[in-house]
Design a protein around this motif. Structure first.
Motif, short mmCIF file in Angstrom:
data_model
loop_
_atom_site.label_atom_id
_atom_site.label_comp_id
_atom_site.label_asym_id
_atom_site.label_seq_id
_atom_site.Cartn_x
_atom_site.Cartn_y
_atom_site.Cartn_z
N THR A 27 0.65 -1.62 0.50
CA THR A 27 -0.22 -0.02 -0.09
C THR A 27 1.30 1.20 0.17
O THR A 27 2.55 1.30 0.31
CB THR A 27 -0.93 0.36 1.29
OG1 THR A 27 -1.96 1.19 1.30
CG2 THR A 27 -0.08 0.08 3.01
N THR A 28 0.13 2.25 -0.64
CA THR A 28 1.17 3.35 -0.69
C THR A 28 0.17 4.59 0.45
O THR A 28 0.51 5.69 0.61
CB THR A 28 0.99 4.68 -2.02
OG1 THR A 28 0.12 4.05 -3.05
CG2 THR A 28 1.95 3.56 -2.55
N GLU A 29 -1.01 4.09 0.83
CA GLU A 29 -2.06 4.91 2.04
C GLU A 29 -0.76 4.84 3.26
O GLU A 29 -0.04 4.72 3.58
CB GLU A 29 -3.11 4.05 2.78
CG GLU A 29 -3.84 3.35 1.36
CD GLU A 29 -5.01 4.79 0.54
OE1 GLU A 29 -4.95 5.81 1.18
OE2 GLU A 29 -4.98 4.59 -0.14
N THR A 59 8.47 -1.78 2.48
CA THR A 59 7.40 -1.68 1.29
C THR A 59 5.69 -1.23 1.54
O THR A 59 5.06 -1.78 0.76
CB THR A 59 7.34 -2.76 0.20
OG1 THR A 59 7.02 -3.56 1.22
CG2 THR A 59 8.93 -2.31 -0.74
N GLY A 60 5.90 -1.47 2.80
CA GLY A 60 4.24 -0.66 2.91
C GLY A 60 3.41 -2.10 3.20
O GLY A 60 1.75 -2.28 3.03
N CYS A 61 3.93 -2.61 4.24
CA CYS A 61 3.06 -4.24 4.11
C CYS A 61 3.13 -4.57 6.04
O CYS A 61 4.41 -3.95 6.66
CB CYS A 61 3.85 -5.40 3.31
SG CYS A 61 3.96 -5.68 1.75
N ASN A 79 -2.09 -6.70 3.27
CA ASN A 79 -2.16 -4.79 2.37
C ASN A 79 -2.40 -4.45 4.22
O ASN A 79 -3.26 -4.80 4.80
CB ASN A 79 -2.92 -4.41 1.53
CG ASN A 79 -3.43 -3.22 1.60
OD1 ASN A 79 -3.26 -2.74 2.69
ND2 ASN A 79 -3.41 -2.99 0.48
N PRO A 80 -1.79 -4.01 5.09
CA PRO A 80 -2.11 -3.39 5.99
C PRO A 80 -3.71 -2.33 6.53
O PRO A 80 -4.00 -2.28 7.18
CB PRO A 80 -1.56 -2.00 7.00
CG PRO A 80 -0.82 -1.44 5.45
CD PRO A 80 -0.43 -3.20 4.18
N VAL A 81 -4.09 -1.74 5.37
CA VAL A 81 -5.16 -0.95 4.94
C VAL A 81 -6.35 -2.42 5.25
O VAL A 81 -7.07 -2.43 5.84
CB VAL A 81 -5.10 -0.54 3.69
CG1 VAL A 81 -6.76 0.34 3.93
CG2 VAL A 81 -3.54 0.67 4.08
N ASN A 82 -6.63 -3.08 4.39
CA ASN A 82 -7.70 -4.31 3.92
C ASN A 82 -7.19 -5.47 4.52
O ASN A 82 -8.11 -5.80 3.99
CB ASN A 82 -8.44 -3.72 2.38
CG ASN A 82 -6.93 -4.31 1.53
OD1 ASN A 82 -6.26 -4.67 1.82
ND2 ASN A 82 -7.26 -4.05 -0.04
#
Length: 91
Positions: A27-29, A59-61, A79-82
């Motif tokens: 993610t880039t969130e 890398t956003g994980c 993905n840590p967002v979803n």
């Protein structure tokens, strides 16, 4: 000349190898949009995962090393967002 060519080839080869083994981008969130680590880990445990190591990658994980609910040794990038698995490696 010959040593320069060998050095350039070795440098190119090392860059190719580094790219092949790079962590995925999950993610880039902004981190404010990410699920809380402890809550996320607990949800994995509730699903039957056994976690040996849990970490946040550059890398956003969220990445885990451990075992899935079938007892298989795994390395998984989420993905840590979803919470979706982006990359899974099973031994």
């Amino acid at each position: 000349m010959k040593s320069t060519s060998i050095a350039l080839f070795a440098a190119a080869l090392s860059l190719t190898a580094a790219t092949a083994f790079a962590d995925p981008t999950c993610t880039t969130e902004p981190k404010s949009a990410w699920q809380d680590q402890e809550v996320f880990k607990q949800s994995l445990l509730d699903q039957g995962y056994k976690i040996k190591k849990f970490k946040e990658t550059d890398t956003g994980c969220y990445e885990i090393y451990g075992w899935n609910n079938q007892g298989q040794k795994v390395e998984i990038y989420f993905n840590p967002v979803n919470g979706e698995a982006v990359k899974t490696e099973i031994d």
